[in-house]
Write a protein that holds these residues in place. Structure first.
Motif, PDB file in Angstrom:
ATOM      1  N   PHE A 133     -11.584   2.640  -6.224  1.00 37.67           N
ATOM      2  CA  PHE A 133     -10.523   1.659  -6.456  1.00 37.67           C
ATOM      3  C   PHE A 133     -10.539   1.230  -7.915  1.00 37.67           C
ATOM      4  O   PHE A 133     -11.576   0.815  -8.445  1.00 37.67           O
ATOM      5  N   THR A 138      -0.738  -0.773  -4.597  1.00 37.61           N
ATOM      6  CA  THR A 138      -1.966   0.010  -4.525  1.00 37.61           C
ATOM      7  C   THR A 138      -1.626   1.427  -4.056  1.00 37.61           C
ATOM      8  O   THR A 138      -1.222   1.628  -2.908  1.00 37.61           O
ATOM      9  N   ASN A 142      -5.625  -4.724   1.226  1.00 32.32           N
ATOM     10  CA  ASN A 142      -5.293  -3.401   1.750  1.00 32.32           C
ATOM     11  C   ASN A 142      -6.365  -2.803   2.652  1.00 32.32           C
ATOM     12  O   ASN A 142      -6.042  -2.109   3.623  1.00 32.32           O
ATOM     13  N   GLY A 174      -6.057  -6.771  -4.383  1.00 32.89           N
ATOM     14  CA  GLY A 174      -5.464  -5.588  -3.759  1.00 32.89           C
ATOM     15  C   GLY A 174      -6.422  -4.884  -2.829  1.00 32.89           C
ATOM     16  O   GLY A 174      -6.047  -4.458  -1.727  1.00 32.89           O
ATOM     17  N   ALA A 175      -7.677  -4.749  -3.251  1.00 33.29           N
ATOM     18  CA  ALA A 175      -8.662  -4.060  -2.419  1.00 33.29           C
ATOM     19  C   ALA A 175      -8.905  -4.823  -1.120  1.00 33.29           C
ATOM     20  O   ALA A 175      -8.955  -4.228  -0.038  1.00 33.29           O
ATOM     21  N   VAL A 182      -7.763   5.811  -6.315  1.00 31.89           N
ATOM     22  CA  VAL A 182      -6.816   4.756  -5.931  1.00 31.89           C
ATOM     23  C   VAL A 182      -6.556   3.896  -7.163  1.00 31.89           C
ATOM     24  O   VAL A 182      -7.498   3.412  -7.794  1.00 31.89           O
ATOM     25  N   LEU A 190       0.854  -1.191   0.000  1.00 35.42           N
ATOM     26  CA  LEU A 190       0.000   0.000   0.000  1.00 35.42           C
ATOM     27  C   LEU A 190       0.886   1.235   0.000  1.00 35.42           C
ATOM     28  O   LEU A 190       1.757   1.381   0.859  1.00 35.42           O
ATOM     29  N   SER A 217      -4.447   0.480  -8.481  1.00 31.96           N
ATOM     30  CA  SER A 217      -3.731  -0.704  -8.020  1.00 31.96           C
ATOM     31  C   SER A 217      -2.927  -1.289  -9.180  1.00 31.96           C
ATOM     32  O   SER A 217      -3.457  -2.042 -10.010  1.00 31.96           O
ATOM     33  N   GLU A 248      -2.908  -5.238 -10.578  1.00 23.82           N
ATOM     34  CA  GLU A 248      -4.167  -5.932 -10.274  1.00 23.82           C
ATOM     35  C   GLU A 248      -4.605  -6.830 -11.430  1.00 23.82           C
ATOM     36  O   GLU A 248      -5.158  -7.918 -11.202  1.00 23.82           O
TER      37      GLU A 248
END
Length: 335
Positions: free
Chosen positions: A108, A283, A121, A117-118, A224, A92, A226, A229
């Motif tokens: 995101f 991210t 994090n 990732g979501a 955001v 992160l 990432s 991803e």
């Protein structure tokens, strides 16, 4: 096809990483239907009372997901999630402070296949969110469908997941003291169909609902992105206009969930399977965009803030892409 098996002398810590990701993939793909089957199966056994008692509990607890859920911090902080973090690994990256006296809507991007990732994090503490952004509590949105599955609904609420309908998503943003950060994978299930390695398609051009919600509650917007991803899974080619894509979009419109035909590696071999590749995910949390509260924003105000958000997301991507191996000539493609 030649199968590339994993060596027998894999270190213990890597085996633990793999085991943790196995349970996460199963939770994402198979735990909900397993819980539904278990609930009805128990009704026809001598343990029927478990399902009956749970049904009573469910009746009284039905509105909890729409009222902020029921996060259990000690579960979010288990060392288990550090193994998942290190499997890829996932990091992160903070670019600015987020004042805990405000509420935030974090957009995101991209969704990817399983939003690894979501989850890592913002649903666990493995990457240090509480230390990087003290005073903020995250709420990751998930399709309301999954909160209708017995037992499973309680499991996902423990990680801070709440339904993605407007009423549920708005609940944390009503807190006047601030400190809430609602995380939305803006592209949602449809964007998962575009989650191919090396692509940077972002389903955002006509996505304005989260912008309007932020304006109605005066919650600051935070883009955001990432990086990586889309790299952790391969997906069967499904360009727009093909019969496969038509079927996938049709099923998505009916069921509310998309069905990307993805694959990567297995548990004991590297040639095929549903385990994600060990590829890094970074991210990056961008600068907050200040939003003034407007209960009934005009179409012009909504369009202006939406364009500003897309510009900020593009700037965030362009500023950091070279750090993560992306060519300087590559730009986001808003769909």
């Amino acid at each position: 096809m030649k199968i590339d098996f994993a060596p027998v002398d894999v270190p213990l810590h890597r085996r633990l990483q793999t085991a943790t990701v196995v349970q996460w993939v199963f939770s994402f793909l198979g735990l909900a239907p397993t819980c539904i089957i278990l609930f009805f199966y128990l009704l026809f056994t001598r343990f029927w009372v478990i399902s009956v008692l749970y049904a009573i509990w469910w009746y009284y607890d039905y509105d909890t997901p729409a009222h902020g859920g029921r996060r259990m911090p000690f579960l979010c902080g288990l060392k288990l999630w550090e193994y998942m973090r290190d499997y890829f690994p996932i990091k992160l990256v903070k670019t600015a402070d987020l004042d805990p006296r405000h509420n935030y809507v974090l957009g995101f991007h991209p969704h990817g296949v399983l939003v690894a990732g979501a989850f890592t994090n913002f649903c666990t503490y493995a990457t240090g969110f509480p230390q990087l952004f003290p005073g903020l509590t995250t709420y990751l949105l998930m399709l309301p469908l999954w909160f209708r599955a017995p037992f499973f609904r309680d499991y996902i609420m423990c990680a801070g997941l709440i339904p993605s309908d407007k009423e549920s998503a708005s609940y944390p943003l009503r807190k006047r003291r601030g400190g809430s950060a609602v995380v939305i994978a803006v592209g949602g299930a449809p964007e998962a169909l575009d989650a191919h390695p090396g692509t940077f398609n972002v389903l955002l051009a006509n996505k304005k609902g989260f912008i309007k919600m932020a304006m109605e509650h005066g919650a600051h917007l935070v883009p955001v992105f990432s990086f990586g991803e889309n790299e952790v899974y391969d997906q069967v080619e499904n360009p727009r206009g093909t019969w496969l894509r038509w079927i996938q979009e049709r099923l998505q419109s009916i069921m509310g969930i998309s069905l990307p035909l993805f694959h990567a590696r297995g548990i004991f071999q590297y040639s095929f399977g549903l385990m994600p590749y060990r590829r890094p995910i970074y991210t990056v949390v961008g600068q907050p965009i200040k939003v003034e509260k407007k209960v009934k924003p005009t179409a012009e105000e909504l369009d202006a803030l939406h364009q500003l958000y897309m510009d900020e997301l593009s700037s965030l991507f362009d500023e950091h892409k070279c750090n993560y191996g992306i060519d300087k000539d590559v730009h986001l493609n808003f769909v």
